[in-house]
Every structure is written in C-alpha cells, then in structure tokens.
Design a protein around this motif. Structure first.
Motif, PDB file in Angstrom:
ATOM      1  N   GLU A 338      20.093  52.648  16.091  1.00  0.00           N
ATOM      2  CA  GLU A 338      19.705  53.120  14.767  1.00  0.00           C
ATOM      3  C   GLU A 338      18.740  52.158  14.094  1.00  0.00           C
ATOM      4  N   ILE A 339      18.878  50.872  14.379  1.00  0.00           N
ATOM      5  CA  ILE A 339      17.989  49.877  13.771  1.00  0.00           C
ATOM      6  C   ILE A 339      16.561  50.070  14.255  1.00  0.00           C
ATOM      7  N   CYS A 340      16.384  50.489  15.491  1.00  0.00           N
ATOM      8  CA  CYS A 340      15.054  50.721  16.056  1.00  0.00           C
ATOM      9  C   CYS A 340      14.509  52.100  15.726  1.00  0.00           C
ATOM     10  N   GLY A 341      15.075  52.771  14.732  1.00  0.00           N
ATOM     11  CA  GLY A 341      14.605  54.106  14.374  1.00  0.00           C
ATOM     12  C   GLY A 341      15.160  55.180  15.281  1.00  0.00           C
ATOM     13  N   ASN A 342      16.455  55.023  15.685  1.00  0.00           N
ATOM     14  CA  ASN A 342      17.128  55.974  16.578  1.00  0.00           C
ATOM     15  C   ASN A 342      16.412  56.122  17.922  1.00  0.00           C
ATOM     16  N   GLU A 377      24.118  43.317  20.204  1.00  0.00           N
ATOM     17  CA  GLU A 377      25.055  44.407  20.448  1.00  0.00           C
ATOM     18  C   GLU A 377      25.351  45.222  19.189  1.00  0.00           C
ATOM     19  N   ILE A 378      24.675  44.954  18.082  1.00  0.00           N
ATOM     20  CA  ILE A 378      24.856  45.728  16.849  1.00  0.00           C
ATOM     21  C   ILE A 378      23.659  46.643  16.700  1.00  0.00           C
ATOM     22  N   ALA A 384      25.235  46.234  10.501  1.00  0.00           N
ATOM     23  CA  ALA A 384      24.395  45.042  10.377  1.00  0.00           C
ATOM     24  C   ALA A 384      24.390  44.509   8.949  1.00  0.00           C
ATOM     25  N   LEU A 385      24.329  45.424   7.968  1.00  0.00           N
ATOM     26  CA  LEU A 385      24.350  44.978   6.569  1.00  0.00           C
ATOM     27  C   LEU A 385      25.689  44.357   6.190  1.00  0.00           C
ATOM     28  N   LYS A 386      26.796  44.941   6.673  1.00  0.00           N
ATOM     29  CA  LYS A 386      28.115  44.373   6.371  1.00  0.00           C
ATOM     30  C   LYS A 386      28.250  42.969   6.966  1.00  0.00           C
TER      31      LYS A 386
END
Length: 419
Positions: A338-342, A377-378, A384-386
């Motif tokens: 999701e961090i890489c834009g799905n 691995e996240i 990631a924000l938490k």
C-alpha cells in the motif's frame, strides 16, 4: 625466362587465376561475409570493445603490479592518465613496457573506429586531434605531463604530504619514520626514481655543468635529453589520442560495461546457450540458397511464435522460463504494498528487494517517515504511521526521563542516580 620456355615448350603453366580468384559458394555451402572476420567474438560485430589483452598488459606494468584492477574497473580508467585515477607516476610512464602498452591501446581503438565507422571521414577527425595535441603540448596542458611546479634538485628530504612523516621527493612518497626512509634508499625503485629526477633537474636548469654530466660529454648528454623529450612527447601523444578515441566511443564503452556485468552474472551453461543463439541467428540471416532451403525458412518463421498460455515470465533468450522454476521461486504469489501505491510484486524475492528501492523509500518519506530501516516488512500506511508515532513517543519519553534524573555522589566519589 625465354630460354627456359624455348627448351621446355610443353611445360604446363600454372593458372594463377584459378588459385587467387574468389570462388562463388556452391550449393549447401555457407557464404562467410568479410564482416564476420573483421570482429572478434567479444566485439559482437562492433557492439562492444575487446580490451582483454590491453587489460593484461596494464596489470603487468611496473607501477600497477601492487594493485589488482578488475576488467570492469579497467573499462572506467583506461583513458585516465592523471592522478588520482591513474596510479602510474611520470617516471613509470617512461619505461618501454608502458610505451608498448599505450601504443597498442591507441592502435586498437583507431582500428575499431575504422571498422565500425567506414562512412565517416576519420582522417579529418584524426588530423584535428593532432592539431589539438600540438597546441596543448606547447602550452604544457596535457593531463599528466604538465610543467612541474616544484623545483627539483638534490636537496635533502623534507617533510611534506600529511606533514607527519619523512617525505621522499624522488619517489613522491611519505614514510612514517626516518629509519624506514633510510632503508628504502637502497631499493631499486628509489634509485631509478632518483636518476630520473636528476635528469629532469639537468633539463630544468638548462645547462650541463663544466661540459659534463655523470661522466658524459655535453653533446652526449644533450642527445640523451632530446631523446627523452621525444619519447615523452610520443607517449603523451598516444595518451591524448586514447582520450579522444574514448570520447568518440563513449556509448559503446557504456554498452561494454553493461555486457561485462551481465556476463559475470551468468553461468557457463547460459553463456553457451547465448553463443548458440547468436550462431543460429547468423545462420538464419543468410540469403536463400546459401545456408538453407525454403522449407527451413518456413519452419524458422513458424518457430518465432512462442506458445505461452500460462503467461510465464520470459528468460534472457525471449522464451518462457520452465514452469517448475516459476513455482520454485513463487513467482505466482502476489505481494501488494500500500505504501508503494498498491503496487503488486510477483514473488517473495522481488517483494523483499523492494524495501530498499526508491519507490518504497519515497512512499515512506511522503508519510513523514525519515528512518526507513525500521519499517521493513510493513506495507500498510496505517501500520507505518502507528509505528512511527510510537517511536516518536518513546524518544520523547526517554529524553524527558533522562533530564529529570538527579545524580548523587557517594562518599567514595562515585556518581549514581538518586534512586
């Protein structure tokens, strides 16, 4: 000759036309073009450079024997003749070994240009190189052959370099102690460097004391000076030409580095398969009637259609990889991030590798996360924000607790917290 034929009128005459006339290829024979014999296998018909022999010569030069330079590193520095890229000193370049090396390197690059660019006016380009060299040599602007700024002479060793050791002006090297400096004075390298520096001193002063220099007459010493200057000029000219040739072959040089890196990662079996594919391609490009029949051409054109119903990834030869290899590496398993834009990564290997790639690091920086090493691995934005908020809170807590600690000193002088 007339008397010989008069005595032997029936002597058969050899037909030289039959011996030297180029024969047309017969049926079933392959016509070997002249281009096939112009390039080596490493050059691949002018696509890459073949500097393996020059690399071996470079490794055997007197000033380079102490350091091991790989072929890939040599492709980056073969046109660098000045410090710090060049490990050779000016005295090392005056040897016959270096002159033979630079002469053969220059001849090869010139030959490669003539073979790969037959339609260009290379003679005009090479003439312009000679004119540029003449101007640069007169101005003492050739890299590695500039006018020496330091005064050379038989003065005692001084402290230069880092300023901590004993500096040898002949060898241009710094020694940690005076004993090491004195022990190296009897070495062959120092004696050779000292003789070269002494000769340069004679040239710089412009005169030979009392008509003699090292037991030789003034005319003999002058002849030696002229010969050395001519040799240095010839070496500098070839170095200048190599630099200019390398600038013309910059794109081919880059392709050669990429090809060498690719081959270093291949096995012997893959290299052999690549050679077989190249030979098969060259055989397919022969005109009809020389290398095969019409039925062979039809079968070759039919083989071009690749059957790939499972949509397997293609290998280096353009064919699908085996299905067992596809299953072994888990290339059918999807790993979304999701961090890489799905973005979806196929296979565990590509997924593990992407955490250190620019796409994932850029996604974390967009979220305000600077320390990316802790977020392996996240893949979820919320996770990631938490984690980042928890890390920031822990840092603030540790800082505040460290500021509130009251330190006490016991009777023996030991410092410890109050608690």
């Amino acid at each position: 000759m007339k008397d010989y034929h008069r005595r032997y009128p029936n002597e058969p005459v050899e037909n030289l036309e039959r011996a030297y006339k180029r024969k047309a290829p017969g049926e079933g024979e392959s016509a070997t073009a002249e281009v096939d014999n112009m390039f080596t296998g490493e050059e691949a018909f002018g696509r890459f450079l073949d500097l393996n022999s020059a690399h071996e010569q470079y490794l055997n030069l007197p000033g380079v024997q102490s350091r091991r330079v790989s072929y890939l590193q040599y492709l980056n520095i073969f046109d660098a003749f000045a410090a710090p890229q060049c490990a050779l000193r000016r005295a090392d370049k005056a040897t016959n070994q270096y002159f033979d090396y630079i002469r053969q390197l220059s001849s090869y690059l010139e030959s490669f240009l003539r073979r790969t660019r037959p339609l260009e006016d290379l003679n005009r380009i090479f003439t312009s190189f000679d004119q540029e060299f003449e101007e640069a040599w007169e101005a003492k602007e050739i890299p590695g052959w500039e006018a020496e700024s330091q005064s050379v002479g038989p003065e005692a060793p001084v402290t230069e370099g880092s300023g901590e050791g004993v500096w040898c002006p002949d060898c241009q090297k710094e020694f940690n102690s005076d004993n090491i400096y004195k022990s190296h004075l009897t070495g062959k390298k120092h004696i050779k460097a000292a003789k070269f520096r002494q000769d340069k001193t004679t040239i710089a002063n412009g005169a030979i004391t009392n008509g003699t220099a090292n037991g030789q007459s003034a005319s003999q010493s002058h002849a030696m000076v002229v010969a050395r200057n001519l040799k240095e000029r010839a070496i500098a000219e070839r170095e200048f030409r190599v630099s200019k040739y390398a600038s013309l072959l910059d794109s081919i040089r880059t392709d050669t580095r990429v090809n060498v890196e690719r081959k270093q990662g291949m096995t012997d079996r893959e290299r052999q398969m690549e050679l077989d594919a190249i030979f098969a391609e060259s055989a397919d490009t022969l005109p009809s009637g020389l290398g095969g029949t019409a039925d062979d051409e039809d079968s070759d054109s039919g083989d071009e259609k690749i059957y790939n119903p499972l949509k397997l990834p293609l290998a280096w030869d353009g064919k699908p990889i085996p299905y067992w290899l596809y299953k072994l590496h888990g290339l059918g398993v999807e790993f979304p991030c999701e961090i890489c834009g799905n973005f979806v990564y196929m296979g565990r290997r590509a997924f593990d590798k992407h955490f250190s790639e620019a796409r994932h690091i850029y996604g974390l920086k967009c979220l305000g996360i600077t320390n990316t090493t802790l977020f392996r691995e996240i893949t979820g934005i919320e996770d990631a924000l938490k984690l980042w908020d928890k890390i920031q809170r822990d840092k603030k807590k540790d800082k505040s607790s460290g500021d509130n600690i009251v330190q006490m000193e016991d009777a023996e002088g030991n410092v410890m917290p109050e608690k």
